[in-house]
Write a protein that holds these residues in place. Structure first.
Motif, PDB file in Angstrom:
ATOM      1  N   ARG A 107       0.826  -1.157  -0.067  1.00 43.85           N
ATOM      2  CA  ARG A 107       0.094  -0.036  -0.075  1.00 43.85           C
ATOM      3  C   ARG A 107       0.932   1.404  -0.032  1.00 43.85           C
ATOM      4  O   ARG A 107       1.594   1.532   0.954  1.00 43.85           O
ATOM      5  N   GLY A 108       0.930   1.794  -1.075  1.00 40.61           N
ATOM      6  CA  GLY A 108       1.630   3.169  -1.334  1.00 40.61           C
ATOM      7  C   GLY A 108       3.201   2.656  -0.928  1.00 40.61           C
ATOM      8  O   GLY A 108       3.626   1.922  -1.920  1.00 40.61           O
ATOM      9  N   ASP A 109       4.091   3.359  -0.091  1.00 31.72           N
ATOM     10  CA  ASP A 109       5.297   2.997  -0.009  1.00 31.72           C
ATOM     11  C   ASP A 109       5.355   2.049   1.212  1.00 31.72           C
ATOM     12  O   ASP A 109       6.586   1.895   1.563  1.00 31.72           O
ATOM     13  N   GLN A 110       4.485   1.339   1.587  1.00 28.85           N
ATOM     14  CA  GLN A 110       4.525   0.339   2.887  1.00 28.85           C
ATOM     15  C   GLN A 110       4.348  -0.861   2.241  1.00 28.85           C
ATOM     16  O   GLN A 110       3.466  -1.302   1.577  1.00 28.85           O
ATOM     17  N   VAL A 111       5.046  -1.852   2.746  1.00 33.40           N
ATOM     18  CA  VAL A 111       4.896  -3.089   2.287  1.00 33.40           C
ATOM     19  C   VAL A 111       4.863  -4.038   3.720  1.00 33.40           C
ATOM     20  O   VAL A 111       5.442  -3.906   4.761  1.00 33.40           O
ATOM     21  N   ARG A 112       3.636  -4.826   3.748  1.00 33.39           N
ATOM     22  CA  ARG A 112       3.465  -5.767   4.952  1.00 33.39           C
ATOM     23  C   ARG A 112       3.871  -7.233   4.588  1.00 33.39           C
ATOM     24  O   ARG A 112       3.624  -7.956   3.552  1.00 33.39           O
ATOM     25  N   LEU A 113       4.954  -7.530   5.413  1.00 31.49           N
ATOM     26  CA  LEU A 113       5.454  -8.875   4.935  1.00 31.49           C
ATOM     27  C   LEU A 113       5.133  -9.953   6.203  1.00 31.49           C
ATOM     28  O   LEU A 113       4.912  -9.731   7.384  1.00 31.49           O
ATOM     29  N   GLY A 114       5.113 -11.266   5.760  1.00 29.91           N
ATOM     30  CA  GLY A 114       4.984 -12.079   6.765  1.00 29.91           C
ATOM     31  C   GLY A 114       5.886 -13.113   6.746  1.00 29.91           C
ATOM     32  O   GLY A 114       6.404 -13.385   5.630  1.00 29.91           O
ATOM     33  N   ILE A 115       6.656 -13.430   7.910  1.00 35.80           N
ATOM     34  CA  ILE A 115       7.688 -14.236   7.886  1.00 35.80           C
ATOM     35  C   ILE A 115       7.833 -15.528   8.853  1.00 35.80           C
ATOM     36  O   ILE A 115       7.175 -15.275   9.909  1.00 35.80           O
ATOM     37  N   LYS A 116       8.095 -16.446   7.980  1.00 35.64           N
ATOM     38  CA  LYS A 116       7.829 -17.837   8.765  1.00 35.64           C
ATOM     39  C   LYS A 116       9.424 -18.455   9.023  1.00 35.64           C
ATOM     40  O   LYS A 116      10.110 -18.533   7.759  1.00 35.64           O
ATOM     41  N   ALA A 117       9.863 -18.535  10.231  1.00 35.54           N
ATOM     42  CA  ALA A 117      11.347 -18.968  10.324  1.00 35.54           C
ATOM     43  C   ALA A 117      11.117 -19.926  11.465  1.00 35.54           C
ATOM     44  O   ALA A 117      10.435 -20.098  12.352  1.00 35.54           O
ATOM     45  N   PRO A 118      12.284 -20.961  11.559  1.00 38.39           N
ATOM     46  CA  PRO A 118      12.693 -21.677  12.707  1.00 38.39           C
ATOM     47  C   PRO A 118      12.928 -21.029  13.851  1.00 38.39           C
ATOM     48  O   PRO A 118      13.337 -19.908  13.773  1.00 38.39           O
ATOM     49  N   ARG A 119      12.687 -21.642  14.943  1.00 38.39           N
ATOM     50  CA  ARG A 119      12.945 -21.243  16.522  1.00 38.39           C
ATOM     51  C   ARG A 119      14.505 -20.649  16.513  1.00 38.39           C
ATOM     52  O   ARG A 119      14.517 -19.733  17.228  1.00 38.39           O
TER      53      ARG A 119
END
Lengths: 79, 139
Positions: free
Chosen positions: A26-38
């Motif tokens: 949205r505009g200059d913002q990016v929403r990210l989802g991150i899946k990473a191990p512990r």
């Protein structure tokens, strides 16, 4: 630096167990989802930098720390 | 409500950071031991495999009784905590030449699963808490 183009709901893999998904742009913002191990910590870069700096300033050998004065502890009544 | 006691029957507790600490990625296991006088709220958290790495930590509520935060779901999941009673919280102290210049990191509390001894440095980016909050009370 590797540069990739992705759209919303598309992901990239880092190694075989880290998934970064673009959730929303949205505009200059990016929403990210991150899946990473512990064993992988995920931080905003500037927050990581401030924690790193604070930890490095705080860490000393226990021997050295033994020579540093401890602050006065508030009386239980003041707590 | 978070219980601040750290298994009082144990003098020395080993805790494990699966991801290390920011700035110290290689030290994963730390020993926690009482530090200072008898009823001191301070503890020494020293890297088991590196004699040069130690942190003085403290129960934050002794100095900041109103300190509070919500543990985010991903941190809780990583530590395997279900109940707030499973959690022990300490904050890293930076000591200075003068006692009154010491600060405490309220932005990045160390959260420990009491049962498994798994730990991580959480981060509270939108809390407004400081990395270097003063420990000495303003007179």
């Amino acid at each position: 630096m590797l540069v990739l183009t992705r759209r919303a709901n598309q992901s990239i893999m880092i190694g075989h167990d880290i998934v970064v998904t673009v959730l929303e742009v949205r505009g200059d913002q990016v929403r990210l989802g991150i899946k990473a191990p512990r064993s992988v910590d995920v931080h905003r870069e500037e927050v990581f930098a401030s924690l790193q700096q604070a930890n490095q300033a705080a860490a000393k050998s226990p021997k050295e720390l033994a020579n540093a004065p401890l602050p006065e502890v508030p009386a239980p009544a003041d707590r | 409500m978070i219980d601040t006691d750290l298994t009082p029957d144990t003098e020395l507790v080993e805790i494990h950071f699966a991801a290390g600490l920011p700035g110290f990625p290689n030290a994963r296991t730390y020993a926690l031991a009482p530090w200072g006088s008898d009823d001191s709220p301070f503890m020494m958290m020293s890297a088991v495999d590196d004699v040069d790495v130690g942190f003085v930590v403290v129960t934050p509520w002794v100095f900041y009784p109103d300190y509070e935060f919500e543990l985010d779901a991903s941190t809780a999941e990583r530590l395997g905590v279900i109940d707030p009673e499973d959690v022990v919280v300490v904050c890293v102290v930076t000591l200075a030449d003068r006692a009154e210049d010491a600060t405490v990191n309220l932005l990045g509390p160390i959260v420990i699963n009491r049962a498994t001894r798994e730990a991580c440095q959480a981060v509270l980016p939108s809390s407004g808490y400081e990395v270097r909050a003063p420990l000495a009370r303003a007179a």
